[in-house]
Every structure is written in C-alpha cells, then in structure tokens.
Write a protein that holds these residues in place. Sequence first.
Motif, PDB file in Angstrom:
ATOM      1  N   THR A   1       0.712  -1.093   0.062  1.00 33.72           N
ATOM      2  CA  THR A   1       0.128  -0.093   0.090  1.00 33.72           C
ATOM      3  C   THR A   1       1.011   1.294  -0.031  1.00 33.72           C
ATOM      4  O   THR A   1       0.689   2.138  -0.713  1.00 33.72           O
ATOM      5  CB  THR A   1      -0.819  -0.115   1.532  1.00 33.72           C
ATOM      6  OG1 THR A   1      -1.717  -1.143   1.134  1.00 33.72           O
ATOM      7  CG2 THR A   1      -1.900   1.379   1.212  1.00 33.72           C
TER       8      THR A   1
ATOM      9  N   ALA B   1       2.421   1.669  -3.515  1.00 34.61           N
ATOM     10  CA  ALA B   1       1.779   2.145  -4.329  1.00 34.61           C
ATOM     11  C   ALA B   1       1.276   3.907  -4.140  1.00 34.61           C
ATOM     12  O   ALA B   1       1.209   4.365  -5.025  1.00 34.61           O
ATOM     13  CB  ALA B   1       0.328   1.469  -4.266  1.00 34.61           C
ATOM     14  N   CYS B   2       1.050   4.313  -2.867  1.00 39.29           N
ATOM     15  CA  CYS B   2       0.989   5.568  -2.614  1.00 39.29           C
ATOM     16  C   CYS B   2       2.271   6.304  -3.153  1.00 39.29           C
ATOM     17  O   CYS B   2       1.978   7.571  -3.454  1.00 39.29           O
ATOM     18  CB  CYS B   2       0.998   5.788  -1.189  1.00 39.29           C
ATOM     19  SG  CYS B   2      -0.745   5.403  -0.478  1.00 39.29           S
TER      20      CYS B   2
ATOM     21  N   ALA C   1       4.384   5.556  -5.415  1.00 39.44           N
ATOM     22  CA  ALA C   1       4.327   5.601  -6.968  1.00 39.44           C
ATOM     23  C   ALA C   1       3.315   6.611  -7.538  1.00 39.44           C
ATOM     24  O   ALA C   1       3.622   7.235  -8.392  1.00 39.44           O
ATOM     25  CB  ALA C   1       4.134   3.911  -7.394  1.00 39.44           C
ATOM     26  N   ILE C   2       2.183   6.751  -6.847  1.00 35.17           N
ATOM     27  CA  ILE C   2       1.184   7.707  -7.312  1.00 35.17           C
ATOM     28  C   ILE C   2       1.815   9.099  -7.169  1.00 35.17           C
ATOM     29  O   ILE C   2       1.769   9.848  -8.098  1.00 35.17           O
ATOM     30  CB  ILE C   2      -0.156   7.468  -6.268  1.00 35.17           C
ATOM     31  CG1 ILE C   2      -0.612   6.259  -6.795  1.00 35.17           C
ATOM     32  CG2 ILE C   2      -1.074   8.871  -6.578  1.00 35.17           C
ATOM     33  CD1 ILE C   2      -1.925   5.871  -6.172  1.00 35.17           C
ATOM     34  N   LEU C   3       2.315   9.284  -6.020  1.00 33.51           N
ATOM     35  CA  LEU C   3       2.897  10.459  -5.839  1.00 33.51           C
ATOM     36  C   LEU C   3       4.202  10.909  -6.840  1.00 33.51           C
ATOM     37  O   LEU C   3       4.108  12.204  -7.427  1.00 33.51           O
ATOM     38  CB  LEU C   3       3.615  10.802  -4.279  1.00 33.51           C
ATOM     39  CG  LEU C   3       2.489  10.920  -3.468  1.00 33.51           C
ATOM     40  CD1 LEU C   3       3.197  10.929  -1.867  1.00 33.51           C
ATOM     41  CD2 LEU C   3       1.548  12.009  -3.268  1.00 33.51           C
TER      42      LEU C   3
ATOM     43  N   ILE D   1       4.214   9.673  -9.585  1.00 35.10           N
ATOM     44  CA  ILE D   1       3.851  10.147 -11.018  1.00 35.10           C
ATOM     45  C   ILE D   1       3.145  11.309 -11.299  1.00 35.10           C
ATOM     46  O   ILE D   1       3.244  12.032 -12.226  1.00 35.10           O
ATOM     47  CB  ILE D   1       2.600   8.901 -11.575  1.00 35.10           C
ATOM     48  CG1 ILE D   1       3.631   7.580 -11.808  1.00 35.10           C
ATOM     49  CG2 ILE D   1       1.990   9.060 -12.695  1.00 35.10           C
ATOM     50  CD1 ILE D   1       2.717   6.375 -11.755  1.00 35.10           C
ATOM     51  N   MET D   2       2.454  11.806  -9.980  1.00 32.52           N
ATOM     52  CA  MET D   2       1.696  12.998 -10.115  1.00 32.52           C
ATOM     53  C   MET D   2       2.782  13.979 -10.218  1.00 32.52           C
ATOM     54  O   MET D   2       2.682  15.013 -10.898  1.00 32.52           O
ATOM     55  CB  MET D   2       0.944  13.186  -8.768  1.00 32.52           C
ATOM     56  CG  MET D   2      -0.470  12.640  -8.843  1.00 32.52           C
ATOM     57  SD  MET D   2      -1.248  12.601  -7.395  1.00 32.52           S
ATOM     58  CE  MET D   2      -1.240  14.167  -6.827  1.00 32.52           C
TER      59      MET D   2
ATOM     60  N   SER E   1       4.293  14.317 -13.562  1.00 31.70           N
ATOM     61  CA  SER E   1       3.340  14.833 -14.337  1.00 31.70           C
ATOM     62  C   SER E   1       2.945  16.396 -14.361  1.00 31.70           C
ATOM     63  O   SER E   1       3.012  17.219 -15.176  1.00 31.70           O
ATOM     64  CB  SER E   1       1.851  14.311 -14.232  1.00 31.70           C
ATOM     65  OG  SER E   1       1.954  12.917 -14.490  1.00 31.70           O
TER      66      SER E   1
END
Length: 120
Positions: A98, A101-102, A104-106, A108-109, A112
């Motif tokens: 978990t 994944a968090c 990785a999301i940060l 990618i954001m 971007s």
Amino acid sequence: MPHHLMNLRHVPDDEAEEIRALFDAHEVAYYETPPSRWGISMGGFWVHDDDEAARARALLDEYQRQRYETQRQAYEEHLARGESGGFWFMLRQRPIRTLAACIAILVIMGLSLLPFIRIG
C-alpha cells in the motif's frame, strides 16, 4: 436493425456465462461480439428483432437487479467478517504494498505536474 443489449467490456466471465445461459434458457435469438484486446471495440450481446430486443432487455434487467442484490449482500458479508474494506484495511493487511503504491502515485503526479510548476 441490430439492438445492442449489453457492453461486454469489463464484464466478469461468470456474469457473461450466466447471461448466455439465461438467454439460452429463454430461447432468445442473440449473437455475441467479443471485446477487443486493446479496448477499441466494446463487444456485447446483440439481437436483430425489435420484439426480441424488448424481451431480452426485460430478462437482462431482471438478471442485473438480482445480481446487484447478491453481489451487494456478498460484499456486506465480507465487510462484516473483516475480509475487505478501504484504504485503512489495505494499509493494515499489506502495508508495504500500500505504501509503495502511494509513493508511486505521488512520483507519477510529481513528474506529470513538474513542467507546469516550473513554468510559474
């Protein structure tokens, strides 16, 4: 003219099998197109006749209502037994996955949004 009864994109195999069995049991003259691998075509269940489409739609509506009720009941049972939940459940059950994944999301954001942040 063909009538599209149901989109098969993201439909579980067991649900598609149950619908095929339902149509076969009620002798609905349907045909099926499979969804494409790349998501270009949606696939689905189709019928040619207007009357057949109305009959198939009624069967499909009843089936989906029943499926919703059984799936909702199964989900509530899983919640009551503590076998599923939201973010905090996943954090307790699989903390490393978990958090990874968090992160990785940060990342990618951040990647971007980086060009837009540097503009200002």
